[in-house]
Each structure stands twice: as C-alpha cells, then as structure tokens.
Design a protein around this motif. Structure first.
Motif, mmCIF file in Angstrom:
data_model
loop_
_atom_site.group_PDB
_atom_site.id
_atom_site.type_symbol
_atom_site.label_atom_id
_atom_site.label_comp_id
_atom_site.label_asym_id
_atom_site.label_seq_id
_atom_site.Cartn_x
_atom_site.Cartn_y
_atom_site.Cartn_z
ATOM 1 N N VAL A 95 -5.779 9.495 -13.841
ATOM 2 C CA VAL A 95 -5.073 9.832 -12.611
ATOM 3 C C VAL A 95 -3.963 10.846 -12.876
ATOM 4 C CG1 VAL A 95 -3.631 8.921 -10.745
ATOM 5 C CG2 VAL A 95 -5.621 7.629 -11.534
ATOM 6 N N PHE A 144 -4.087 3.202 -14.808
ATOM 7 C CA PHE A 144 -4.265 4.448 -14.062
ATOM 8 C C PHE A 144 -4.303 5.639 -15.012
ATOM 9 C CE2 PHE A 144 -2.669 2.187 -10.140
ATOM 10 C CZ PHE A 144 -3.817 2.409 -9.397
ATOM 11 N N THR A 194 -10.961 -2.066 -1.373
ATOM 12 C CA THR A 194 -11.328 -0.720 -1.783
ATOM 13 C C THR A 194 -11.494 -0.734 -3.302
ATOM 14 O OG1 THR A 194 -9.035 -0.062 -2.133
ATOM 15 C CG2 THR A 194 -9.954 0.278 0.096
ATOM 16 N N GLU A 218 0.831 -1.205 0.000
ATOM 17 C CA GLU A 218 0.000 0.000 0.000
ATOM 18 C C GLU A 218 0.866 1.255 0.000
ATOM 19 O OE1 GLU A 218 -2.489 -0.704 3.426
ATOM 20 O OE2 GLU A 218 -4.171 -1.377 2.172
ATOM 21 N N ASP A 219 1.937 1.233 0.758
ATOM 22 C CA ASP A 219 2.846 2.386 0.788
ATOM 23 C C ASP A 219 3.493 2.598 -0.570
ATOM 24 O OD1 ASP A 219 4.087 1.806 4.204
ATOM 25 O OD2 ASP A 219 2.248 2.760 3.455
ATOM 26 N N GLU A 266 -9.679 0.765 -5.429
ATOM 27 C CA GLU A 266 -8.333 0.592 -5.978
ATOM 28 C C GLU A 266 -7.862 -0.857 -5.815
ATOM 29 O OE1 GLU A 266 -9.253 2.855 -3.803
ATOM 30 O OE2 GLU A 266 -9.032 4.790 -4.819
ATOM 31 N N ILE A 290 3.740 9.634 -8.798
ATOM 32 C CA ILE A 290 3.316 8.391 -8.170
ATOM 33 C C ILE A 290 4.195 7.281 -8.714
ATOM 34 C CG2 ILE A 290 1.418 6.739 -7.874
ATOM 35 C CD1 ILE A 290 -0.521 9.044 -8.427
ATOM 36 N N LEU A 316 2.363 1.719 -3.519
ATOM 37 C CA LEU A 316 1.382 2.133 -4.523
ATOM 38 C C LEU A 316 0.675 3.438 -4.152
ATOM 39 C CD1 LEU A 316 -0.280 -1.313 -5.369
ATOM 40 C CD2 LEU A 316 1.463 -0.085 -6.660
ATOM 41 N N HIS A 317 0.984 3.930 -2.939
ATOM 42 C CA HIS A 317 0.382 5.185 -2.449
ATOM 43 C C HIS A 317 -1.154 5.123 -2.478
ATOM 44 C CE1 HIS A 317 4.351 7.037 -2.511
ATOM 45 N NE2 HIS A 317 4.502 6.590 -3.747
ATOM 46 N N THR A 318 -1.685 4.004 -2.065
ATOM 47 C CA THR A 318 -3.135 3.873 -2.034
ATOM 48 C C THR A 318 -3.519 2.813 -1.017
ATOM 49 O OG1 THR A 318 -5.110 3.583 -3.427
ATOM 50 C CG2 THR A 318 -3.297 2.050 -3.789
ATOM 51 N N ARG A 319 -4.780 2.829 -0.596
ATOM 52 C CA ARG A 319 -5.282 1.833 0.341
ATOM 53 C C ARG A 319 -5.967 0.723 -0.436
ATOM 54 N NH1 ARG A 319 -8.868 3.299 5.758
ATOM 55 N NH2 ARG A 319 -8.477 1.342 6.878
ATOM 56 N N LEU A 320 -5.600 -0.510 -0.128
ATOM 57 C CA LEU A 320 -6.118 -1.656 -0.876
ATOM 58 C C LEU A 320 -7.238 -2.382 -0.144
ATOM 59 C CD1 LEU A 320 -2.678 -3.104 -2.058
ATOM 60 C CD2 LEU A 320 -4.283 -1.718 -3.393
#
Length: 295
Positions: free
Chosen positions: A239, A234, A60, A42-43, A62, A223, A45-49
C-alpha cells in the motif's frame, strides 16, 4: 479515536453477527450507536469495511483482513482472561498494568507469561490504551505501573528502562521499484510515497512527526492507522511506506517481505520501560513484578 479498542470490538461483533441489528444483542448498545462507531472507524482507517444490503452486511476485502487479525487478537485475550480467572488467587494481591496494544503484544506478554507461571496467586489486570493515556492513568493512580516510551517529563514517576527500540520506514521492493528511480535522498523518497503512520494520539506518531518537521519533510500523501500490526500488514501488501518499530519486523526484514529504507538522517533510538510511582511500591504485587523483570 478516543477508544479504538472499543471500536474494534464493535466492528468484530458486527462482522460475526452479519448485521447491525443482531450485534445489538451482543453489545447491549443501540443500532444507531453501532452505525456511528463503524462509520468513525471507517473514516479513521480511510477504507470501507462493510457492504450493506437488505439482509445485513458483508465484509469488504479490507474488512476481512481486519477481521482476521482481530479474531486472532480477541481469541488470545479471551484465552488469557480465562486462564487468569481460573487460577487460584488468595493473598497475592492485584497488579494493574497499563500498556499500548503494540507494546503489550511484543514486549509485555513474554514477561507476563513467565511471571504468571511463577506467581499464580497474583491477580493481573491489564488496561490497553495509548502510552499517553497510560501515563495519565498512572498520574491519576488508576494503575500501578505502565509500560511506556521514556516520558519526556518524568516528574512524579520512577522510570526503569527495559529495551531500546528503533523507528524505521519500510516498504516492499515492488512498491519501491514503482517510485522514480532518480530519487536518492530521504526527503525525495518519503515525499513521493504514500506514508502510513499511526494516529496522532500515539506517542510514536508524535515522535515521528517531530522527526519529519525537523528535517522539513512534507507528508503530502499519508494514511493514518491506529494499530502497528495493521501498519505492517498494509506495508506487506504494497500500500505504501510504513513507519514501524524495527524490533517488531525482524522476520519480515530477514525474509525479504519488507525492506528498510535508508535514511540520510537516522531517527534517534528510543527507550521503553516501566513507569510507576514510589508510593505504589507499597503494593507487594508491584514489588514482586519489578524484582522479576529486573532479574
């Protein structure tokens, strides 16, 4: 990430199981190790999974996007392994190939598909990792051949070119329309955009970093993504601006899903081909594979 494929596998099994604890039965690793791996992914990919709750986890939006692509990828790998293992191989030898996941999908698989049909007796083993790792494994004699970008230093390797590739920046027309319209130079457009790039361990990323540095382009908002397919996806949902290989987005460019951003100073095209050691030619399977690809 040191081993992104392993991290994606852990994510995939957790998503299927619906909880970290249930996934331990499939992965044979501890729940804390699973949690740590998911957090690192997650860190990166800079997103919450995942969304956590008392009953387990759920994806989520994503995470659902990532899972759908991994489901296709892992199903294809499983199918390939099954077919390879069921073929009768008695005296054809074994060929160990190193390749990145992107080059494997877009360049190697078409060759392998035809090669296996003609030479079912040869046992194929594929190691998917970055091109830098592939070159290291080749130097350590852990593989017979690698499909890589042409190495800067070819000492100790024989290199045979396969194809020329071109790195480009792409985005949706909608994303581009939201940027200030008075911008005309490459530097202005890229510095005002959210750039999406492969992670720093990737040879392509290192090549693009050199291009940006030479042209004094500052990446103020970017990103990092470790997979070319996700970069493309993306970009398609708007994005930001993604740096991708043009050879692999021909369909998206043709139907207008993505548009190529003109560059004041173009990125030099690169060669991709097979690297191997002369001593490995003693392996008849390698010689057979090279003859097939040359033909």
């Amino acid at each position: 990430m040191n081993n992104p494929l392993s991290a994606y596998h852990i994510f995939y099994e957790v998503a299927k199981a619906g909880s970290f604890s249930k996934a331990t039965n499939q992965l044979y690793i501890s729940q804390p190790a699973i949690s740590k791996s998911i957090q690192k992914l997650e860190d990166a990919l800079h997103t919450r999974l995942f969304l956590r709750n008392s009953k387990g986890v759920r994806l989520t939006p994503e995470g659902q996007l990532l899972f759908q692509h991994l489901d296709t990828a892992f199903s294809a790998i499983t199918s390939a392994e099954t077919k390879l293992e069921t073929l009768t191989r008695t005296d054809g030898g074994t060929l160990h190939i190193g390749v990145s996941t992107t080059l494997c999908k877009y360049l190697l698989l078409p060759y392998l598909s035809a090669f296996i049909r003609e030479h079912p007796q040869i046992n194929i083993r594929i190691r998917c990792q970055s091109s830098n790792e592939t070159l290291k494994m080749l130097a350590d004699d852990a593989i017979d051949i690698g499909l890589v970008g042409m190495p800067e230093h070819k000492t100790g390797f024989i290199y045979e070119n396969l194809v020329e590739i071109e790195d480009i920046f792409v985005a949706t027309s909608t994303y581009m329309s939201h940027l200030p319209q008075d911008m005309t130079s490459t530097r202005e457009i890229l510095e005002a955009s959210t750039l999406m790039l492969l992670d720093k361990n990737n040879m392509t990323r290192q090549y693009i970093d050199d291009y940006l540095a030479r042209n004094q382009i500052q990446t103020k908002d970017y990103i990092e993504i470790s997979n070319m397919d996700l970069l493309i996806e993306f970009a398609k949902i708007g994005v930001g601006v993604a740096c991708v290989i043009k050879n692999f987005v021909q369909e998206e460019l043709a139907d207008g899903q993505l548009q190529q951003i003109p560059l004041d100073i173009p990125i030099h095209k690169r060669d991709v081909g097979f690297a191997y050691k002369k001593t490995h030619l003693q392996n008849d399977a390698l010689s057979c594979f090279l003859d097939f690809c040359r033909g």
